[in-house]
Write a protein that holds these residues in place. Structure first.
Motif, PDB file in Angstrom:
ATOM      1  N   ARG A 186       9.389 -72.844  73.758  1.00  0.00           N
ATOM      2  CA  ARG A 186      10.283 -73.967  73.511  1.00  0.00           C
ATOM      3  C   ARG A 186      10.820 -73.930  72.081  1.00  0.00           C
ATOM      4  O   ARG A 186      12.008 -74.134  71.838  1.00  0.00           O
ATOM      5  N   ALA A 194      14.948 -78.832  75.325  1.00  0.00           N
ATOM      6  CA  ALA A 194      15.132 -78.406  73.937  1.00  0.00           C
ATOM      7  C   ALA A 194      16.414 -77.603  73.781  1.00  0.00           C
ATOM      8  O   ALA A 194      17.191 -77.828  72.851  1.00  0.00           O
ATOM      9  N   ASN A 233      10.865 -78.527  80.349  1.00  0.00           N
ATOM     10  CA  ASN A 233      10.475 -78.757  78.956  1.00  0.00           C
ATOM     11  C   ASN A 233      11.332 -77.919  78.019  1.00  0.00           C
ATOM     12  O   ASN A 233      11.815 -78.411  76.998  1.00  0.00           O
ATOM     13  N   ASP A 273       2.745 -87.905  69.695  1.00  0.00           N
ATOM     14  CA  ASP A 273       3.161 -86.511  69.869  1.00  0.00           C
ATOM     15  C   ASP A 273       4.503 -86.415  70.579  1.00  0.00           C
ATOM     16  O   ASP A 273       5.356 -85.613  70.218  1.00  0.00           O
ATOM     17  N   PHE A 274       4.669 -87.267  71.608  1.00  0.00           N
ATOM     18  CA  PHE A 274       5.914 -87.219  72.381  1.00  0.00           C
ATOM     19  C   PHE A 274       7.090 -87.676  71.522  1.00  0.00           C
ATOM     20  O   PHE A 274       8.191 -87.137  71.611  1.00  0.00           O
ATOM     21  N   ALA A 280       4.882 -73.863  74.535  1.00  0.00           N
ATOM     22  CA  ALA A 280       5.294 -74.494  73.279  1.00  0.00           C
ATOM     23  C   ALA A 280       5.981 -73.468  72.378  1.00  0.00           C
ATOM     24  O   ALA A 280       6.981 -73.772  71.723  1.00  0.00           O
ATOM     25  N   ASN A 319       7.226 -87.373  68.299  1.00  0.00           N
ATOM     26  CA  ASN A 319       7.495 -86.265  67.378  1.00  0.00           C
ATOM     27  C   ASN A 319       8.334 -85.187  68.039  1.00  0.00           C
ATOM     28  O   ASN A 319       9.244 -84.634  67.432  1.00  0.00           O
ATOM     29  N   VAL A 320       8.018 -84.897  69.311  1.00  0.00           N
ATOM     30  CA  VAL A 320       8.807 -83.905  70.049  1.00  0.00           C
ATOM     31  C   VAL A 320      10.253 -84.363  70.121  1.00  0.00           C
ATOM     32  O   VAL A 320      11.178 -83.604  69.834  1.00  0.00           O
ATOM     33  N   SER A 352       2.035 -80.554  72.692  1.00  0.00           N
ATOM     34  CA  SER A 352       3.045 -81.603  72.821  1.00  0.00           C
ATOM     35  C   SER A 352       4.114 -81.274  73.859  1.00  0.00           C
ATOM     36  O   SER A 352       5.298 -81.418  73.601  1.00  0.00           O
TER      37      SER A 352
END
Lengths: 368, 281
Positions: free
Chosen positions: B149, B100, B96, A261-262, B146, A264-265, B86
């Motif tokens: 983000r 991004a 987080n 998952d990480f 999420a 993919n992020v 995630s």
């Protein structure tokens, strides 16, 4: 009040919870329902320590008697009944010249410990006096461009402990600087992994003694022109090479098994290679890296003794070896003191790493 | 030309004898500004389909076209909200999102980036939690992070892979409204993958069922002609809603039954009886 809470937290964090229970007992804060846990955490270890010392004492006494009887019998057979009687009287009087040489009793070990401390005090006083005496002269020598005169007397037991700690930390640092970056590269690239795999598999199980000899061969030649004592260099490099494998393997595993998952992020955010390694891969593999480092430190401390012994580096290893060779009356007791010191320092080092590990790790189950 | 186009997509995992074709012959086109939902059973290949569109996977056969150009790798133009949030557990909520935003707008100053982060955290009403780590948040809050983000990267298309699957019904409802609100503001193109037919009908313009894998393929599409903004309670009485809902569920149930009957046929027992079985009585 606030202080005690933080202290309790710190000891619990370090896995030394029984300290706070003991403290609660003395400050009278122990609740009744805590009594059971107090029994288990504080009383049981205390009882088992006493039991251990008791067994040791009795065992040492038995061994002492066997050795003494054998000596007397030997004197009887070789030199006749009078010599045997004289020896018996000599042993009973406690004179150091005729004591049987066997496992020392707890009280002998305690006495040796105190005599080692006394010895240390004498040596440090001597050293301080020497430095004071040579201070003026040294200033002059330095001004003239000559080397300063340094104390070259015998190191005390405490000096040797610090020498050993210095060696272990230097070796640990070397292991960290080699194994972590190499592990990251191996974990990231399957090509590098297959290039290094044979290397790791073959060199991982090599014994500390052999590592020492290998390092000795290389360092001896490299420092051929130098008059410096190379025992420290040789021993810390050997310790580092012996102990780095756990960190190398763990880092490689941690880096190659980062949660998909990480990754993919990282892909969706289009992180660059550098960012990906430092922002995602490394933080996520930190728990495993630290597990590796913890094993590395304990292995380093364990192999240190053997390597110092071989390298003649004046640390605990050499101390044990010299006492064994020495064969003086209290040598055995001093070896046991060294054993306890080695064990306790190893335990403290392990706790230190555990504390750091707890501080940097995140809870994986809570992550996602 | 459609905004997003999938032409004859096949996706196979494994090789040789072990190969399983997860998706076969997928054709889909989404127009700009449209909200499309794909509904399917668990394990029918929904996540694979999403990963083909966002560029994490490449199709074995066929082409994925985004604005006329073939998709290769991920892109900031297509924001993704993952099924399991995630979030990076070692970073705070703000960090987080910051990570991004920083990747998407590398030229902006730190202050501008922080402002964007603050805006989007505020949009999902998590400002009080901006310095918390994901493990200190509830499931719903994590999913809101999420969402923030993905949206903070200002993607042209937003892809959601069962974003609300792990949440309880109440939180789910609230987040559905929040996502719709955000989508309604600047009408980005949206693709929602879900296993909840009601959620699909409530949120989407079009629903396309995914027939279960292996060899999953898309079924006939169902248009949802219900005016926006939609209201959950009113919708329950809407004739159109009832009809569409029943049609989709019936379709999915039929597939399920079909699958079951196929399974039955696959294990036909031989017509044998033990020797002298009858004679014993």
């Amino acid at each position: 009040m606030k202080q005690s809470i933080t202290l309790g937290k710190v000891t619990k964090f370090m896995g030394l919870g029984f300290f706070s229970t003991l403290k609660d007992l003395f400050t009278g804060k122990l609740e009744k329902e805590d009594f059971k846990s107090f029994l288990r955490k504080a009383v049981v270890p205390l009882v088992s320590i006493l039991l251990f010392i008791g067994l040791w004492h009795m065992g040492a006494k038995t061994l002492y008697n066997i050795e003494a009887d054998f000596k007397i019998e030997k004197a009887f057979n070789d030199q006749g009944p009078e010599a045997a009687e004289a020896l018996r009287a000599c042993i009973a009087s406690g004179a150091s010249s005729c004591q049987p040489n066997t496992l020392p009793s707890p009280s002998q070990v305690w006495d040796s410990y105190k005599s080692l401390l006394r010895d240390h005090n004498i040596i440090s006083a001597d050293k301080a006096a020497f430095i004071e005496k040579t201070a003026a002269l040294n200033e002059k020598r330095i001004a003239e461009g000559k080397d300063a005169i340094t104390y070259t007397g015998r190191p005390s037991f405490v000096d040797q402990i610090f020498r050993s700690l210095k060696t272990v930390f230097a070796g640990f640092l070397l292991a960290l600087l080699i194994a972590v970056p190499l592990g990251v590269f191996i974990g990231l690239s399957p090509t590098l992994k297959s290039a290094f795999n044979w290397f790791i598999q073959i060199f991982k199980p090599v014994s500390p003694v052999v590592w020492y000899l290998l390092v000795f061969m290389i360092v001896k030649t490299l420092l051929i022109d130098s008059n410096e004592d190379s025992s420290f260099t040789i021993s810390f490099i050997s310790v580092g090479l012996c102990s780095m494998w756990a960190t190398l393997v763990n880092t490689a595993m941690g880096v190659s098994s980062v949660d998909k998952d990480f990754i993919n992020v990282a892909k969706v955010l289009k992180l660059g290679a550098f960012q990906k390694i430092f922002k995602v891969v490394l933080p996520s593999s930190l728990p495993l890296i630290f597990t590796g480092l913890k094993i590395t430190l304990s292995v380093a401390w364990m192999v240190l003794i053997a390597i110092e012994l071989l390298a003649q580096s004046p640390g605990l290893g050499l101390f044990v070896w010299e006492e064994f060779q020495n064969g003086a009356n209290d040598s055995n007791a001093k070896i046991i003191v060294a054993m306890f010191v080695i064990g306790i320092i190893g335990f403290l080092l392990d706790r230190l790493m555990l504390t750091i590990q707890n501080a940097v790790s995140f809870d994986k189950s809570d992550a996602i | 030309m459609a905004y997003l186009e999938l032409n004859n997509i096949y996706k196979t995992y494994g090789q040789g004898d072990n190969a399983t074709e997860v998706l076969s012959n997928i054709n889909l086109s989404i127009e700009e500004g449209e909200f499309v939902a794909i509904v399917g059973f668990t394990g029918s290949g929904k996540t694979t389909l999403v990963n083909l569109i966002n560029g994490l996977l490449e199709p074995t056969k066929g082409t994925v076209l985004f604005k006329g150009a073939p998709v290769s790798g991920t892109s900031h133009e297509r924001g993704v909200i993952f099924q399991n949030y995630s979030l990076l557990p070692w970073l705070t909520v703000g960090q987080n999102i910051f990570m991004a935003v920083k990747e998407t707008f590398p030229k902006k100053s730190k202050k501008e980036l922080n402002d964007i982060v603050a805006d989007y955290v505020d949009m999902v009403s998590l400002t009080p939690a901006i310095n918390k780590r994901p493990k200190e948040l509830s499931g719903g809050m994590r999913q809101r992070v999420a969402v923030a983000r993905a949206l903070a990267m200002k993607p042209e298309m937003i892809i959601m892979d069962e974003p609300l699957g792990a949440l309880d019904a109440l939180t789910r409802g609230n987040l559905q409204d929040e996502i719709l609100n955000i989508w309604g503001k600047d009408k980005r193109t949206a693709l929602l993958i879900t296993n909840d037919v009601d959620e699909g009908i409530y949120m989407a313009d079009r629903i396309i069922p995914l027939r279960p894998g292996p060899n999953a393929t898309l079924g006939p599409e169902f248009k949802i002609d219900i005016e926006r903004p939609r209201d959950k309670t009113e919708m329950n009485d809407n004739v159109n809603f009832k009809e569409t809902r029943n049609a989709i569920i019936e379709y999915l149930m039929d597939i399920g039954n079909e699958r079951k009957s196929q399974a039955k046929e696959a294990f036909v027992l031989p017509d044998l009886s033990p020797k002298d079985f009858v004679n014993q009585f």
